[in-house]
Each structure stands twice: as C-alpha cells, then as structure tokens.
Design a protein around this motif. Sequence first.
Motif, PDB file in Angstrom:
ATOM      1  N   VAL A  30       1.998   9.892 -25.088  1.00  0.00           N
ATOM      2  CA  VAL A  30       1.657   9.127 -24.131  1.00  0.00           C
ATOM      3  C   VAL A  30       0.046   9.375 -24.101  1.00  0.00           C
ATOM      4  N   SER A  31      -0.868   8.130 -23.417  1.00  0.00           N
ATOM      5  CA  SER A  31      -2.034   8.619 -23.297  1.00  0.00           C
ATOM      6  C   SER A  31      -2.301   9.628 -22.165  1.00  0.00           C
ATOM      7  N   LEU A  32      -3.836  10.856 -22.662  1.00  0.00           N
ATOM      8  CA  LEU A  32      -4.509  11.021 -21.043  1.00  0.00           C
ATOM      9  C   LEU A  32      -4.111  10.530 -19.986  1.00  0.00           C
ATOM     10  N   SER A  33      -4.660   8.973 -20.751  1.00  0.00           N
ATOM     11  CA  SER A  33      -4.701   7.957 -19.259  1.00  0.00           C
ATOM     12  C   SER A  33      -4.093   7.454 -18.081  1.00  0.00           C
ATOM     13  N   ASN A  34      -2.667   7.668 -19.314  1.00  0.00           N
ATOM     14  CA  ASN A  34      -1.559   6.798 -18.402  1.00  0.00           C
ATOM     15  C   ASN A  34      -0.236   8.321 -17.864  1.00  0.00           C
ATOM     16  N   ARG A  35      -1.448   9.807 -18.532  1.00  0.00           N
ATOM     17  CA  ARG A  35      -0.159  10.166 -18.648  1.00  0.00           C
ATOM     18  C   ARG A  35       0.242  10.733 -17.305  1.00  0.00           C
ATOM     19  N   HIS A  36      -0.072   9.757 -15.979  1.00  0.00           N
ATOM     20  CA  HIS A  36      -0.022  10.439 -14.050  1.00  0.00           C
ATOM     21  C   HIS A  36       1.564   9.272 -13.784  1.00  0.00           C
ATOM     22  N   PHE A  37       1.573   8.384 -15.180  1.00  0.00           N
ATOM     23  CA  PHE A  37       2.521   7.581 -14.876  1.00  0.00           C
ATOM     24  C   PHE A  37       3.658   7.939 -15.221  1.00  0.00           C
ATOM     25  N   TYR A  38       3.721   9.465 -15.921  1.00  0.00           N
ATOM     26  CA  TYR A  38       4.443  10.181 -16.120  1.00  0.00           C
ATOM     27  C   TYR A  38       4.912  11.952 -16.230  1.00  0.00           C
ATOM     28  N   ASP A  39       5.487  11.341 -14.507  1.00  0.00           N
ATOM     29  CA  ASP A  39       5.624  13.137 -13.667  1.00  0.00           C
ATOM     30  C   ASP A  39       6.916  13.167 -13.647  1.00  0.00           C
ATOM     31  N   GLU A  40       6.847  14.339 -14.558  1.00  0.00           N
ATOM     32  CA  GLU A  40       8.725  15.325 -14.095  1.00  0.00           C
ATOM     33  C   GLU A  40       9.496  15.175 -13.468  1.00  0.00           C
ATOM     34  N   THR A  41       8.523  15.194 -11.820  1.00  0.00           N
ATOM     35  CA  THR A  41       9.175  15.586 -11.423  1.00  0.00           C
ATOM     36  C   THR A  41      10.143  14.590 -10.040  1.00  0.00           C
ATOM     37  N   LYS A  42       9.235  12.794 -10.861  1.00  0.00           N
ATOM     38  CA  LYS A  42      10.089  12.407 -10.553  1.00  0.00           C
ATOM     39  C   LYS A  42      10.698  11.054 -11.071  1.00  0.00           C
ATOM     40  N   PRO A  43      11.371  10.237 -10.746  1.00  0.00           N
ATOM     41  CA  PRO A  43      12.222   9.170 -11.418  1.00  0.00           C
ATOM     42  C   PRO A  43      10.986   8.502 -12.369  1.00  0.00           C
ATOM     43  N   PHE A  44      11.524   7.954 -13.393  1.00  0.00           N
ATOM     44  CA  PHE A  44      10.366   7.592 -13.784  1.00  0.00           C
ATOM     45  C   PHE A  44      10.397   5.425 -13.876  1.00  0.00           C
ATOM     46  N   THR A  45       9.068   4.867 -13.415  1.00  0.00           N
ATOM     47  CA  THR A  45       9.708   3.639 -13.305  1.00  0.00           C
ATOM     48  C   THR A  45       8.499   2.863 -14.437  1.00  0.00           C
ATOM     49  N   CYS A  46       9.655   2.135 -14.689  1.00  0.00           N
ATOM     50  CA  CYS A  46       8.768   1.159 -16.403  1.00  0.00           C
ATOM     51  C   CYS A  46       7.336   0.990 -15.904  1.00  0.00           C
ATOM     52  N   LEU A  47       6.199   0.708 -16.862  1.00  0.00           N
ATOM     53  CA  LEU A  47       5.183   0.546 -16.473  1.00  0.00           C
ATOM     54  C   LEU A  47       4.657  -1.082 -15.944  1.00  0.00           C
ATOM     55  N   ASP A  48       6.435  -1.785 -16.794  1.00  0.00           N
ATOM     56  CA  ASP A  48       5.503  -3.076 -16.202  1.00  0.00           C
ATOM     57  C   ASP A  48       6.881  -2.860 -14.785  1.00  0.00           C
ATOM     58  N   LYS A  51      11.978  -1.685 -13.684  1.00  0.00           N
ATOM     59  CA  LYS A  51      12.904  -0.721 -13.764  1.00  0.00           C
ATOM     60  C   LYS A  51      12.297   0.797 -13.713  1.00  0.00           C
ATOM     61  N   THR A  52      13.572   1.691 -12.666  1.00  0.00           N
ATOM     62  CA  THR A  52      13.143   2.746 -12.360  1.00  0.00           C
ATOM     63  C   THR A  52      14.645   3.643 -12.844  1.00  0.00           C
ATOM     64  N   ILE A  53      14.281   3.963 -13.619  1.00  0.00           N
ATOM     65  CA  ILE A  53      15.284   5.827 -15.329  1.00  0.00           C
ATOM     66  C   ILE A  53      14.858   6.398 -14.138  1.00  0.00           C
ATOM     67  N   LEU A  54      16.411   7.937 -14.700  1.00  0.00           N
ATOM     68  CA  LEU A  54      15.760   9.333 -14.699  1.00  0.00           C
ATOM     69  C   LEU A  54      14.403   9.593 -15.832  1.00  0.00           C
ATOM     70  N   PHE A  55      14.204  10.369 -15.623  1.00  0.00           N
ATOM     71  CA  PHE A  55      12.808  10.840 -15.821  1.00  0.00           C
ATOM     72  C   PHE A  55      13.708  10.941 -17.391  1.00  0.00           C
ATOM     73  N   ASP A  56      14.648  12.289 -17.400  1.00  0.00           N
ATOM     74  CA  ASP A  56      15.186  12.826 -18.475  1.00  0.00           C
ATOM     75  C   ASP A  56      15.671  11.542 -19.534  1.00  0.00           C
ATOM     76  N   GLU A  57      15.530  10.548 -19.016  1.00  0.00           N
ATOM     77  CA  GLU A  57      15.884   9.563 -19.731  1.00  0.00           C
ATOM     78  C   GLU A  57      14.220   8.582 -20.513  1.00  0.00           C
ATOM     79  N   VAL A  58      13.145   9.182 -20.092  1.00  0.00           N
ATOM     80  CA  VAL A  58      12.292   8.776 -20.769  1.00  0.00           C
ATOM     81  C   VAL A  58      12.348   9.959 -22.461  1.00  0.00           C
TER      82      VAL A  58
END
Length: 545
Positions: A30-48, A51-58
């Motif tokens: 993950v690039s520095l500029s995209n880092r904020h999309f990947y917050d380990e304390t929250k579920p992850f929403t695909c950038l498009d 879909k939203t998935i558990l952060f563990d699934e990243v």
Amino acid sequence: MAVLMSMLATLGLLLFPLNSAVEVKRPQGVSLSNRHFYDETKPFTCLDGSKTILFDEVNDDYCDCKDGSDEPGTSACPNGSFHCTNAGHRPRYIPSSRVNDGICDCCDTTDEYNSGASCENTCKEQGRKEKETLQKMAEIAKEGFRLKQQLIEEAKRSREDKQQTLTELQKKKEIWEAEVESLKVVKEAAEKPEQEAKEIHKKAWDEVQAVRKLEKDKAKASETFKELDDNEDGFVSTSEIQTHPELDSDADGVVSEQEAESVLGGVSQVDVSSFQETVWAGIQDKYKSEAVIESPAPPEIPVDEAEDSHPKPQHEEWRKDDHDEDDDGGGEEHDDDDDEEDEEEEEEDDGGEEDYKDQPATYFPEKQDAEEDKMPAYDEETQALIDAAEKARNEFSEAEKSLQEVENSIGSLEKELTIDFGADGEFAYMFNQCYEMTTNEYVYKLCPFNKVAQKPKHGGSETSLGLWGSWAGPESNKFSAMKYEHGTGCWQGPSRSTLVKLSCGKETAVLSTSEPSRCEYLMEFSTPAFCQEESDGEGTDHDEL
Ligand code: MAN
C-alpha cells in the motif's frame, strides 16, 4: 506458510527494509497516500466501494474486491497493484502478479518478501544514477536555455535587419522600375530609326536583286537563243526547237512542228528579242542546256571524303550558304563571330573552286548566286543606328535583369518574414541551414523550414521526404514537432512525409531517423531553441520517505 506470511504482511511486519528512514505502519503493497484506506481498527471497504470485508481479509491471499484493492501485497487478485516504496529512489506500482514471483522488480526488494529470491536493495544506487542523469539534463537545459536567449536576441536583430533590407529593396525596386521604363522609351526611340534605315537598305538591296535577276534572265535567254540557233541565222525556228525532246509538251516522244510552233508563240521562227520577251519565260523550267547535256560529269568524290567538309561538291555547300544567308540577315549580323565564319567559308570556297577550275561555269551557278545574293553590309550611318539601338536594347535588358533580381530578393525576404520561427523567433537561425545524419543505407538531410531529403549513401539521386508544412506539436506545445509533406510519391502509396520531433540540446543536430511506416519518416532533432527554463525544485518525482 503462505497464510503465515500473509498474516505478517497484514500486520505490516514485513513492511520496511532495515534502512528505512521513518516507519509508517501500513499493509504490504500500500502506498503512503492510500494508507488511510487501510485502518486496521475498521472493516475494509474495497477502493471501488463494491464490498466491505473484515480488515483481517486484507492481504489474506484471497481476492475479495473486484478492483483487487484488498490484496495489494499478494498476487491473489489478477488486477491488483503492488506499491514499492523504493526509499532512496522513485516509488512505483507493479502488477501484483509479480509479487513473490522470484524476480526482483522493486529496487527496495519488497515485492519478493516471501519468494526466497535474494534481492539486493539498489534504490540508493539507482537514485544516485538517476539524480546524476537528471542533473546532467538540467545542466544541458540550463546551457541550452542560455543559448536560446542568444538565439532570440540574434533573431530579433536579424529580423530588424531583414525588414530594413526589405524597405531598401522596395526603394531600389521603384528606382529600377523607373529606369526600366525610361530605358524602354530610349530603346524604342532608337529602334524606330534603326528599323527604318534597315528597311531602306533592304529595299534598295531588293531592287538591286530584282534588276540583277532581270539581267540574268535576259542573259540566260540570249545564251539559250544562241544554243538553239543551230544554223546561226539569227532566228530560232520550229525545227531547231524540235531537237529538244524536253520541250515535248504532250509527252508522245516527239516534239511535233505544231508543238514547236506553239513554243514559239504560234510563229515558225523568232528573233532574239522576241525570244527573250515571249518565248524564254515559257520554256525556262523545262529547257535543258546543251552545255549541261554534253559536258562531262564532274569528277567523282569518294563517299567518306564527300562527307568531309572539304572538299565537297561545291554546289551543295553553296546551297547551304544560300540558306545560311537568307532573309535580310546578311548585313545585320555584323559581329566578329559572323565575320570569322564568313572568312572560313570564303577559304573553303576558294579551295573548292581550285579543284573545279577547269569545269564549265555552269557547274557553279549556285556559288555565283550565293555570292551575289548576299546582302551587302550596312552603310556606316545605318550601322551606327543599329549599334545605338543594340546598345539601348542591352541597357534595357540589363535594367530589366536588375529589376528581376531585386524582385526575387524581395520575394524570398517576404517569404522568410512570414515563417513562424517560434514564440520569440528562436528557430530562425536554422533557416537556410541543413543538418545531416548518415545511416547504413542513406544520408538524411533536414533543412528546417524548407525540406527533408534522403540520398542513398553509395550513389543515386535524392528522394524528397517532404517540404516544409507546419508546426505539428500538440496545442499546448506546438513547437515540439515539425511536419514536412508532399515528398516524392511512394510506389503504390502516398507521397513521402516526415515528422520531426524536437528536443532540448546544446547542439543543433539530427539525433535519429526512422521510417515507422513505409514512406512515413520520423526524425529526432535537438536544438537549444527547444530548451525551456528550468522550473524551481528539481522534477516532480520525489522520494516518498
Ligand atoms: C526507397 C526509400 C525507402 C522507402 C522505399 C519505398 O527505397 O525511400 O525509405 O521505404 O523507397 O518504396
């Protein structure tokens, strides 16, 4: 193992090489500029947003998002992108399929965190090299830009000079126009008396010739009379006519008495004066002189000798002379060359006459005629008028020539002044210059604002690859390319054309030539005129860390 690795990757534990400057926690790839999309304390929403998935699934090595954004650090998604930080050099994205494929793609080695490939971190070295290259380019650009300023100054001065020259030429043109006009009047004024005097001379000559002809006719008639008057009784009679078969008018093989009488104008005999006045004109075309009939043939001349100019059957030469000297040119062409020619002919004639001096005069009628037919030289007064008119003609045509030259110079200067030599005229210096580049087969020549050509290296003629057309760069950078069009037609194809791409360089030179498609050529051309002022801050690329 893969699962373990992906877990470690998710935790960001494999993220940073030992020499990283600052540790910023983020999933692998993950690039520095995209880092904020990947917050380990929250579920992850695909950038498009699909879909939203558990952060563990990243980065769990299983592709959940259509855009591949849940697997930036594994090769699970076919369309994923892996970001190399490349500290010390330039960050870049690689297709995530290249992650852990055993080949080192990222100079910081991060794409091969689990493949066992032994990668070496080359970012610093690459960064240093690139920096050096960029520095060199910046130096070139700086120097080029300095040269460009000189070119602009030069162009300004030269344009002013040209404009001044143009003004002067326009004045000169007016002067020459007036000169041509007045010399035309002088010429016409000189040609009028010249023409009149020549006509008088010609008329007098025609009259002399007419009288001579009459006399000649008369002499010939009396000579013929003598020939016909076999019994020398002072009369030509029908029987004497009957001895001349060529006078057989009904072509029955004999000249009857009636035919002979008809020749004599209905009488049985005529005296010399009647013969001259009435009979001779009627028979002179048919009549065959007894002298010609009886005299021996002239000596035979071998063919190759006859082909030589000397000696030749003289009457042939004289017939030719007749042609050469026909019209009223005899007196008019009195320049030295003609005189020489005349002398040469005279010599030849004399020599020829020697060879035949024992022959009867009837062999040389043309020779005599030719000499007599030649119009005598003009009298002094007429010649002076001709000379004066000739001088006026020369002065007029010289003036016309000068006017034409001035007009041509004006034309080419005006054309040059309308050419677009760049925003500040920086490309003007290459007008009237040509730059060459030799390849294995051809010598290519670029003459900016004029033409492009190709010439086979080992002989052969030049092929036009196009004539100056226009600037052809995009709207934002119009002066970055030139188009040359309408060159030599390509066999079963369009006419040849060339695109010239410009780059900044200290030198003006053709850097490369190619033919990307048949008869469409591409040239790379460097010039300081294309150098831009360096922007502050070197380049847009920068290290992320
Ligand atoms: C010549 C050259 C070539 C070109 C062919 C096309 O050989 O001008 O560059 O491709 O003609 O027939």
